[in-house]
Motif scaffolding. Sequence first.
Motif, PDB file in Angstrom:
ATOM      1  N   THR A   1    -116.643   8.912 -29.929  1.00 29.40           N
ATOM      2  CA  THR A   1    -116.852   8.252 -28.831  1.00 29.40           C
ATOM      3  C   THR A   1    -116.906   9.021 -27.680  1.00 29.40           C
ATOM      4  O   THR A   1    -116.447  10.003 -27.623  1.00 29.40           O
ATOM      5  CB  THR A   1    -115.715   7.029 -28.580  1.00 29.40           C
ATOM      6  OG1 THR A   1    -114.534   7.735 -28.361  1.00 29.40           O
ATOM      7  CG2 THR A   1    -115.802   5.941 -29.736  1.00 29.40           C
ATOM      8  N   VAL A   2    -117.683   8.643 -26.648  1.00 25.06           N
ATOM      9  CA  VAL A   2    -117.657   9.460 -25.465  1.00 25.06           C
ATOM     10  C   VAL A   2    -117.944   8.237 -24.295  1.00 25.06           C
ATOM     11  O   VAL A   2    -118.417   7.152 -24.598  1.00 25.06           O
ATOM     12  CB  VAL A   2    -119.242  10.346 -25.385  1.00 25.06           C
ATOM     13  CG1 VAL A   2    -120.406   9.312 -25.565  1.00 25.06           C
ATOM     14  CG2 VAL A   2    -119.383  10.964 -24.251  1.00 25.06           C
ATOM     15  N   SER A   3    -117.215   8.532 -23.344  1.00 25.48           N
ATOM     16  CA  SER A   3    -117.218   7.720 -22.198  1.00 25.48           C
ATOM     17  C   SER A   3    -117.828   8.269 -20.842  1.00 25.48           C
ATOM     18  O   SER A   3    -117.821   9.401 -20.646  1.00 25.48           O
ATOM     19  CB  SER A   3    -115.844   7.097 -21.813  1.00 25.48           C
ATOM     20  OG  SER A   3    -115.172   6.492 -22.867  1.00 25.48           O
ATOM     21  N   LEU A   4    -118.235   7.445 -19.929  1.00 23.32           N
ATOM     22  CA  LEU A   4    -118.743   7.932 -18.744  1.00 23.32           C
ATOM     23  C   LEU A   4    -118.075   6.875 -17.589  1.00 23.32           C
ATOM     24  O   LEU A   4    -118.397   6.036 -17.524  1.00 23.32           O
ATOM     25  CB  LEU A   4    -120.214   7.786 -18.662  1.00 23.32           C
ATOM     26  CG  LEU A   4    -120.933   8.493 -17.346  1.00 23.32           C
ATOM     27  CD1 LEU A   4    -120.712   9.978 -17.259  1.00 23.32           C
ATOM     28  CD2 LEU A   4    -122.254   8.065 -17.183  1.00 23.32           C
ATOM     29  N   GLN A   5    -117.137   7.564 -16.795  1.00 25.31           N
ATOM     30  CA  GLN A   5    -116.614   6.824 -15.719  1.00 25.31           C
ATOM     31  C   GLN A   5    -117.318   7.328 -14.536  1.00 25.31           C
ATOM     32  O   GLN A   5    -117.655   8.328 -13.895  1.00 25.31           O
ATOM     33  CB  GLN A   5    -114.973   7.549 -15.581  1.00 25.31           C
ATOM     34  CG  GLN A   5    -114.494   7.030 -14.232  1.00 25.31           C
ATOM     35  CD  GLN A   5    -113.842   5.218 -14.583  1.00 25.31           C
ATOM     36  OE1 GLN A   5    -113.505   4.894 -15.771  1.00 25.31           O
ATOM     37  NE2 GLN A   5    -113.999   4.469 -13.600  1.00 25.31           N
ATOM     38  N   ILE A   6    -117.767   5.948 -13.730  1.00 27.79           N
ATOM     39  CA  ILE A   6    -118.401   6.287 -12.386  1.00 27.79           C
ATOM     40  C   ILE A   6    -117.834   5.731 -11.275  1.00 27.79           C
ATOM     41  O   ILE A   6    -117.470   4.495 -11.513  1.00 27.79           O
ATOM     42  CB  ILE A   6    -119.879   5.627 -12.556  1.00 27.79           C
ATOM     43  CG1 ILE A   6    -120.749   6.012 -14.054  1.00 27.79           C
ATOM     44  CG2 ILE A   6    -120.831   6.012 -11.625  1.00 27.79           C
ATOM     45  CD1 ILE A   6    -121.918   5.237 -14.228  1.00 27.79           C
ATOM     46  N   THR A   7    -117.561   6.359 -10.277  1.00 29.54           N
ATOM     47  CA  THR A   7    -116.943   5.897  -9.167  1.00 29.54           C
ATOM     48  C   THR A   7    -118.079   5.840  -7.932  1.00 29.54           C
ATOM     49  O   THR A   7    -118.963   6.486  -8.116  1.00 29.54           O
ATOM     50  CB  THR A   7    -115.475   6.717  -8.851  1.00 29.54           C
ATOM     51  OG1 THR A   7    -115.972   8.140  -8.608  1.00 29.54           O
ATOM     52  CG2 THR A   7    -114.550   6.749  -9.966  1.00 29.54           C
TER      53      THR A   7
END
Length: 121
Positions: A77-83
């Motif tokens: 899995t890969v995730s992308l956190q965007i703020t």
Amino acid sequence: QVQVVESGGGLVQAGGSLRLSCAASGSIFSISHMGWYRQAPGKQRELVAVITSGGRTNYSDSAAGRFTISRENAKNTVSLQITSLKPEDTAVYYCNAGIRAAMGVMLRDYWGQGTQVTVSS
């Protein structure tokens, strides 16, 4: 068969945060790079961030500082956190993975179907 599936998109107000997730499944021997691209209306698809199996990351200039890519190798899995989301972050976000389906098989790029992120002002 290999599948790459994204989740986590949606409608968010400017200044908010969002976490996109992507899972690769199926006949997988190994995964090299995993990454995120995005395509805004009327524009070409562009790289957002990429991460190697060893954890090295690379971000586009527009993503540096607000986007964080992470990966769990054991779960594929890969995730992308965007703020601090901005209206210009509105786009379809695509997950990409370089996958070898079996030993000795050529590495091939696989893409998810995309997940829509819409940022309202």
